[in-house]
Design an enzyme around this catalytic site. Structure first.
Site, mmCIF file in Angstrom:
data_model
loop_
_atom_site.group_PDB
_atom_site.id
_atom_site.type_symbol
_atom_site.label_atom_id
_atom_site.label_comp_id
_atom_site.label_asym_id
_atom_site.label_seq_id
_atom_site.Cartn_x
_atom_site.Cartn_y
_atom_site.Cartn_z
ATOM 1 N N HIS A 98 0.845 -1.200 0.000
ATOM 2 C CA HIS A 98 0.000 0.000 0.000
ATOM 3 C C HIS A 98 0.882 1.253 0.000
ATOM 4 C CE1 HIS A 98 -2.798 3.094 1.278
ATOM 5 N NE2 HIS A 98 -3.736 2.313 0.780
ATOM 6 N N GLU A 100 0.764 3.872 1.583
ATOM 7 C CA GLU A 100 1.131 4.383 2.915
ATOM 8 C C GLU A 100 2.316 3.603 3.486
ATOM 9 O OE1 GLU A 100 -2.882 4.322 4.483
ATOM 10 O OE2 GLU A 100 -3.349 5.941 3.084
ATOM 11 N N GLU A 168 -3.465 2.279 -7.411
ATOM 12 C CA GLU A 168 -3.902 3.391 -6.577
ATOM 13 C C GLU A 168 -2.966 4.580 -6.778
ATOM 14 O OE1 GLU A 168 -6.341 1.878 -3.017
ATOM 15 O OE2 GLU A 168 -4.247 1.755 -2.451
ATOM 16 N N SER A 214 -9.997 7.460 -3.588
ATOM 17 C CA SER A 214 -11.235 8.247 -3.513
ATOM 18 C C SER A 214 -12.401 7.641 -4.304
ATOM 19 C CB SER A 214 -10.973 9.697 -3.932
ATOM 20 O OG SER A 214 -10.017 10.290 -3.072
#
Ligand code: PGA
Length: 257
Positions: A98, A100, A168, A214
């Site tokens: 991910h 993050e 993403e 989003s």
């Protein structure tokens, strides 16, 4: 047609009481929707909630997974969790790579390569995330960055039937900015091409590629209407049962169409 997967990444949100209430509400709403049996629904709560959530989803079609894992099977790695520990909870999926983890925790492709193999080697399905930053996109480097994130991590030794890829774009995560359906489809097409050169076209055609960044009820149908977008990895909107189920409904409607 690839079966859509709508995955909710809870990140560091939810207490046990909140989680139970959310799952109950999602489950009730799913029961009232047509076509949801044609959609895979997954939630990825924090580690501490995995055992109680196994119970909470036991009588529902909702699957559950983890947000990360350590690449080693055991050892002196304070604060970490192994794939065998995750398997004990009964979870079926693990998110790896991910943005993050990349941006806030400094993890790199070589680590993700090991994590992907730990997850798939234990028989679980990995959701491997890729995506460019705003600077990459503005510098015209999106394809190069995503290709590298794919090639340095996904090789022919990875079992394709236990692989899901999530595109993403970092600039779209939690920002309210979504890639347009065309922008997302373009990158999904590149990823599918990359998978075809790693495996073969027939295998690449079976692998699901999710879009994340989003995703909301208002943009879900258009994104899911693209040929190479096979589902969504949802952050913020998955914490609101009404929104998460509306996204699932958009995937179900696509299947019924
Ligand atoms: P977001 O997060 O839907 O809140 O943008 C997506 C993700 O980080 O997986």
């Amino acid at each position: 047609m690839r079966r859509p997967l709508i995955a909710g990444n809870w990140k560091m949100h939810m207490t046990l009481a909140d989680a139970r209430a959310l799952i109950k509400d999602i489950d009730q709403r799913l029961g009232q929707l047509d076509g949801t049996s044609d959609v895979d629904v997954l939630i990825c709560p924090p580690f501490t909630l995995l055992f109680p959530i196994a119970k909470a989803v036991a009588d529902s079609p909702i699957m559950f997974g983890a947000q990360d894992v350590h690449e080693e099977s055991q050892g002196a790695f304070t604060g970490e969790v192994s794939v065998e520990m995750l398997k004990d909870t009964g979870c079926t999926h693990v998110i790896v790579g991910h943005s993050e983890r990349r941006q806030l925790f400094g993890e790199k492709n070589d680590r993700f390569a090991r994590k992907v193999r730990a997850v798939t080697g234990a028989g679980l399905t990995v959701i491997y995330c890729v995506g460019e930053t705003l600077a990459d996109r503005e510098g015209g480097k999106t394809r190069q960055v995503v290709d590298r994130q794919m090639s340095e991590v996904i090789g022919p030794d990875v079992p394709a039937d236990r692989l899901v890829v999530a595109y993403e774009p970092v600039w779209a995560i939690g920002t309210g900015k979504t890639a347009t359906a065309d922008q997302a489809q373009e990158v999904h097409g590149w990823i599918r091409g990359n998978l075809a050169s790693t495996f073969d076209q027939a295998t690449a055609d079976r692998i699901r590629i999710l879009y994340g960044g989003s995703v909301k009820p208002v943009n879900a149908a258009e994104l899911l209407g693209q040929g190479d977008i096979d589902g969504a990895l949802v952050g913020g909107a998955c914490l609101v049962s009404e929104d998460f189920t509306a996204i699932i409904a958009a995937a179900a409607a696509r299947q019924l169409a």
